[in-house]
Design a protein around this motif. Structure first.
Motif, PDB file in Angstrom:
ATOM      1  N   ALA A 188       0.777  -1.172   0.095  1.00 45.87           N
ATOM      2  CA  ALA A 188      -0.019   0.012  -0.144  1.00 45.87           C
ATOM      3  C   ALA A 188       0.921   1.276   0.314  1.00 45.87           C
ATOM      4  CB  ALA A 188      -0.813  -0.035   1.226  1.00 45.87           C
ATOM      5  N   ARG A 189       1.847   1.230   0.714  1.00 48.18           N
ATOM      6  CA  ARG A 189       2.966   2.374   0.734  1.00 48.18           C
ATOM      7  C   ARG A 189       3.600   2.453  -0.803  1.00 48.18           C
ATOM      8  NH1 ARG A 189       3.816   0.401   5.830  1.00 48.18           N
ATOM      9  NH2 ARG A 189       5.796  -0.885   5.242  1.00 48.18           N
ATOM     10  N   GLU A 190       3.941   1.314  -1.252  1.00 47.89           N
ATOM     11  CA  GLU A 190       4.558   1.514  -2.833  1.00 47.89           C
ATOM     12  C   GLU A 190       3.785   1.840  -3.717  1.00 47.89           C
ATOM     13  OE1 GLU A 190       5.629  -2.702  -3.499  1.00 47.89           O
ATOM     14  OE2 GLU A 190       7.239  -2.957  -2.206  1.00 47.89           O
ATOM     15  N   VAL A 191       2.231   1.594  -3.709  1.00 44.25           N
ATOM     16  CA  VAL A 191       1.692   2.003  -4.871  1.00 44.25           C
ATOM     17  C   VAL A 191       1.193   3.391  -4.648  1.00 44.25           C
ATOM     18  CG1 VAL A 191       0.661  -0.535  -5.062  1.00 44.25           C
ATOM     19  CG2 VAL A 191      -0.556   1.255  -3.904  1.00 44.25           C
ATOM     20  N   VAL A 192       1.745   4.248  -3.880  1.00 48.42           N
ATOM     21  CA  VAL A 192       1.335   5.628  -3.575  1.00 48.42           C
ATOM     22  C   VAL A 192       2.641   6.391  -3.433  1.00 48.42           C
ATOM     23  CG1 VAL A 192      -1.099   5.345  -2.871  1.00 48.42           C
ATOM     24  CG2 VAL A 192       0.821   5.485  -1.165  1.00 48.42           C
ATOM     25  N   GLU A 193       3.715   5.805  -3.882  1.00 44.39           N
ATOM     26  CA  GLU A 193       4.872   6.520  -4.077  1.00 44.39           C
ATOM     27  C   GLU A 193       4.871   7.633  -4.897  1.00 44.39           C
ATOM     28  OE1 GLU A 193       8.000   3.355  -4.430  1.00 44.39           O
ATOM     29  OE2 GLU A 193       7.988   3.008  -2.217  1.00 44.39           O
ATOM     30  N   PRO A 194       5.817   8.438  -4.720  1.00 40.96           N
ATOM     31  CA  PRO A 194       6.071   9.694  -5.670  1.00 40.96           C
ATOM     32  C   PRO A 194       6.304   9.200  -7.012  1.00 40.96           C
ATOM     33  CG  PRO A 194       7.463  10.219  -3.684  1.00 40.96           C
ATOM     34  CD  PRO A 194       6.901   8.993  -3.674  1.00 40.96           C
ATOM     35  N   GLY A 195       5.423   9.587  -8.004  1.00 40.81           N
ATOM     36  CA  GLY A 195       5.460   9.407  -9.508  1.00 40.81           C
ATOM     37  C   GLY A 195       4.790   8.247  -9.869  1.00 40.81           C
ATOM     38  N   THR A 196       3.840   7.716  -9.061  1.00 41.85           N
ATOM     39  CA  THR A 196       3.064   6.583  -9.184  1.00 41.85           C
ATOM     40  C   THR A 196       1.641   7.044  -9.652  1.00 41.85           C
ATOM     41  OG1 THR A 196       2.208   6.420  -6.839  1.00 41.85           O
ATOM     42  CG2 THR A 196       4.329   4.982  -7.771  1.00 41.85           C
ATOM     43  N   ASP A 197       1.083   6.170 -10.364  1.00 43.74           N
ATOM     44  CA  ASP A 197      -0.454   6.676 -10.894  1.00 43.74           C
ATOM     45  C   ASP A 197      -1.192   6.770  -9.439  1.00 43.74           C
ATOM     46  OD1 ASP A 197       0.314   6.987 -13.446  1.00 43.74           O
ATOM     47  OD2 ASP A 197      -0.528   4.937 -13.859  1.00 43.74           O
ATOM     48  N   GLY A 198      -1.049   5.838  -8.492  1.00 44.95           N
ATOM     49  CA  GLY A 198      -1.844   5.792  -7.305  1.00 44.95           C
ATOM     50  C   GLY A 198      -1.784   7.004  -6.627  1.00 44.95           C
ATOM     51  N   LEU A 199      -0.667   7.821  -6.456  1.00 45.65           N
ATOM     52  CA  LEU A 199      -0.453   9.006  -5.840  1.00 45.65           C
ATOM     53  C   LEU A 199      -1.084  10.035  -6.652  1.00 45.65           C
ATOM     54  CD1 LEU A 199       0.630  10.593  -3.345  1.00 45.65           C
ATOM     55  CD2 LEU A 199       2.591  10.925  -4.605  1.00 45.65           C
ATOM     56  N   LYS A 200      -1.060  10.172  -7.969  1.00 47.33           N
ATOM     57  CA  LYS A 200      -1.600  11.119  -8.819  1.00 47.33           C
ATOM     58  C   LYS A 200      -3.366  11.019  -8.696  1.00 47.33           C
ATOM     59  CE  LYS A 200       2.073  10.840 -12.274  1.00 47.33           C
ATOM     60  NZ  LYS A 200       2.199  10.505 -13.868  1.00 47.33           N
ATOM     61  N   GLU A 201      -3.892   9.782  -8.579  1.00 49.52           N
ATOM     62  CA  GLU A 201      -5.338   9.742  -8.386  1.00 49.52           C
ATOM     63  C   GLU A 201      -5.523  10.336  -6.907  1.00 49.52           C
ATOM     64  OE1 GLU A 201      -7.829   6.613  -9.227  1.00 49.52           O
ATOM     65  OE2 GLU A 201      -6.340   5.661 -10.899  1.00 49.52           O
ATOM     66  N   ILE A 202      -4.933  10.122  -6.072  1.00 51.44           N
ATOM     67  CA  ILE A 202      -5.221  10.581  -4.689  1.00 51.44           C
ATOM     68  C   ILE A 202      -5.239  12.047  -4.398  1.00 51.44           C
ATOM     69  CG2 ILE A 202      -4.169  10.594  -2.088  1.00 51.44           C
ATOM     70  CD1 ILE A 202      -3.588   7.776  -2.344  1.00 51.44           C
ATOM     71  N   VAL A 203      -4.300  12.687  -5.295  1.00 50.36           N
ATOM     72  CA  VAL A 203      -4.156  14.110  -5.054  1.00 50.36           C
ATOM     73  C   VAL A 203      -5.351  14.690  -5.879  1.00 50.36           C
ATOM     74  CG1 VAL A 203      -2.776  15.920  -5.898  1.00 50.36           C
ATOM     75  CG2 VAL A 203      -1.693  14.185  -5.066  1.00 50.36           C
TER      76      VAL A 203
ATOM     77  N   LEU B  60       3.440  11.345  -0.103  1.00 52.27           N
ATOM     78  CA  LEU B  60       2.119  11.402   0.496  1.00 52.27           C
ATOM     79  C   LEU B  60       2.196  11.953   1.874  1.00 52.27           C
ATOM     80  CD1 LEU B  60      -0.928  10.896   0.076  1.00 52.27           C
ATOM     81  CD2 LEU B  60      -0.313   8.608   0.762  1.00 52.27           C
ATOM     82  N   ASN B  61       1.406  12.841   2.248  1.00 47.33           N
ATOM     83  CA  ASN B  61       1.470  13.341   3.713  1.00 47.33           C
ATOM     84  C   ASN B  61       0.257  12.276   4.388  1.00 47.33           C
ATOM     85  OD1 ASN B  61       0.777  14.661   6.237  1.00 47.33           O
ATOM     86  ND2 ASN B  61       1.278  16.576   5.415  1.00 47.33           N
ATOM     87  N   ARG B  62       0.564  11.245   4.904  1.00 49.44           N
ATOM     88  CA  ARG B  62      -0.373  10.314   5.500  1.00 49.44           C
ATOM     89  C   ARG B  62      -1.027  11.034   6.571  1.00 49.44           C
ATOM     90  NH1 ARG B  62       0.256   5.534   3.411  1.00 49.44           N
ATOM     91  NH2 ARG B  62       2.229   5.199   2.124  1.00 49.44           N
ATOM     92  N   PRO B  63      -0.650  11.784   7.492  1.00 48.22           N
ATOM     93  CA  PRO B  63      -1.631  12.442   8.460  1.00 48.22           C
ATOM     94  C   PRO B  63      -2.573  13.173   7.981  1.00 48.22           C
ATOM     95  CG  PRO B  63       0.712  12.501   9.485  1.00 48.22           C
ATOM     96  CD  PRO B  63       0.862  12.005   7.904  1.00 48.22           C
ATOM     97  N   ALA B  64      -2.036  13.999   6.836  1.00 44.87           N
ATOM     98  CA  ALA B  64      -3.073  15.132   6.236  1.00 44.87           C
ATOM     99  C   ALA B  64      -4.364  14.140   5.576  1.00 44.87           C
ATOM    100  CB  ALA B  64      -2.462  16.002   5.345  1.00 44.87           C
TER     101      ALA B  64
END
Length: 396
Positions: A35-50, A64-68
């Motif tokens: 779950a951490r890997e798929v939202v690392e910088p540059g991943t599609d997962g992080l782009k979708e979360i943003v 990813l700012n996890r507390p936020a």
């Protein structure tokens, strides 16, 4: 390969168990790490979360700012569902990829914190739950991780309850004592259950079940049956019309062999044969010599009593699976007999006495079964009379 689901509440010590299983030779797939890997910088997962939650969920370095993100998700069912729809498919796909790399004779342990919450238990041969006293978990998390006590208690309350986890648990590991204690329990589980279970699944065999030992009724039997039924339904798909807990362990209060008997209803025995490989892969290999029930007076034609039988490959849970065609006399009788015993206290007491006496005289199960035949010869008519009087009909 054998698929094991590993879960437990926050602070229970699941990671300790996962590490020991890895040391023993398991392939551990850590869903938290994925779950951490798929939202690392540059991943599609992080782009979708943003895109879904805004740039305020990013830290200054672009990670990813996890507390936020947690502040946006915690307590908001809609936002949590949105986040899960982004992360879970990616975690699942990566877990499948890692699992596919394990050896064919391997034991794969999927470490999934929300296994129970997400209803994933039926997908595994076994589910291992790690637990510890709530106050101990709070103490661990506040002292070792520096978490706020109020936050810890809120997280514990938001997760599955102990009762929900027990419903899913084939193995319950109490991690309230020392690490040496839980490691010893894991070692015992590995050598005495997981390794032989894997071998039996791979070879489509089943463990020696021993003789006909009668034990007092165990209130855990229905729960064991529910777990097995859920797995069998998943394995059989639409070829399973229904799966029922039958036999003596389905009768509350009745002493019995510690055996869960289940009936999988199919449209025809052709469908039963088509399920053989799927059921074997799910941990229920075929018992080739058990293809008929003993005919009863209501229908003496042996051809009408044909069935297919499988047995559990799990050395920790003796279970038999009977596949019968809907409407066949054997199918009907398998449902009638426990229904009658649940309703008739006298018949239930009689049957228990017969079972205990036969088990005391015979050390093998075939002889034990033959010894009960005289009682069944008169009990069949009584069960049928009860069914007629009560208007009993088998379930649809």
């Amino acid at each position: 390969m054998l698929q094991i689901g590993l879960t437990g509440g926050i602070g229970a010590g699941k990671s300790t168990v996962a590490r020991r299983l890895a040391e023993l030779g398991a392939t551990v797939v850590d869903s938290d790490r994925i779950a951490r890997e798929v939202v690392e910088p540059g991943t599609d997962g992080l782009k979708e979360i943003v895109a879904a939650f805004g740039t305020e969920v990013l830290a200054e370095d672009g990670s990813l700012n996890r507390p936020a993100l947690a502040a946006k998700v915690f307590g908001d069912d809609g936002n949590r569902a949105k986040l899960n729809s982004i992360v879970h498919p990616r975690v699942r796909d990566r877990a499948v990829e890692l699992t596919s790399k394990a050896p064919a004779d391997g034991i794969v342990v999927q470490d999934i914190p929300l296994l129970v919450e997400n209803g994933m238990a039926p997908a595994f041969h076994l589910v291992v739950v790690v637990d510890a006293d709530v106050e101990l978990r709070v103490q661990r998390l506040t002292s070792s991780r520096g978490m706020d006590e109020k936050d810890v208690r809120a997280r514990i309350a938001a997760q599955a309850s102990a009762e929900q986890r027990r419903e899913a648990a084939d193995v319950w590991l109490d991690n309230s004592a020392t690490q040496d204690d839980v490691r010893a329990a894991v070692d015992d589980l590995w050598h005495n259950r997981l390794l032989p279970f894997e071998r039996h699944v791979r070879e489509a065999t089943y463990p020696d079940r021993g003789g006909p030992k009668i034990v007092d009724y165990d209130p855990e039997w229905p729960r064991d049956a529910r777990r097995l039924i859920a797995r069998l339904k998943l394995a059989a798909g639409d070829k399973a019309l229904r799966v029922d807990h039958i036999g003596s362990t389905a009768v509350p209060g009745l002493a019995a062999k510690d055996v869960i008997d289940l009936q999988l209803t199919v449209r025809s025995l052709d469908d039963a044969d088509k399920l053989a490989d799927a059921l074997s892969g799910a941990g229920f290999p075929v018992l080739p010599d058990f293809t008929r029930d003993t005919p009863k007076a209501t229908d003496p034609d042996p051809e009408h009593w044909r069935k297919r039988t499988h047995a559990s490959a799990d050395p920790g849970r003796w279970a038999n699976l009977h596949l019968r065609a809907a409407g066949s006399p054997g199918w009907r009788y398998a449902l009638l007999f426990p229904a009658w015993l649940r309703a008739d206290d006298e018949a239930r007491a009689e049957y228990e006495a017969v079972k205990r006496e036969a088990a005391s005289r015979f050390a093998d199960i075939p002889s034990y079964g033959v010894a009960k035949d005289p009682w069944f010869a008169q009990a069949d008519a009584r069960a049928e009379a009860w069914a007629k009087q009560e208007g009993w009909l088998p379930p649809n």
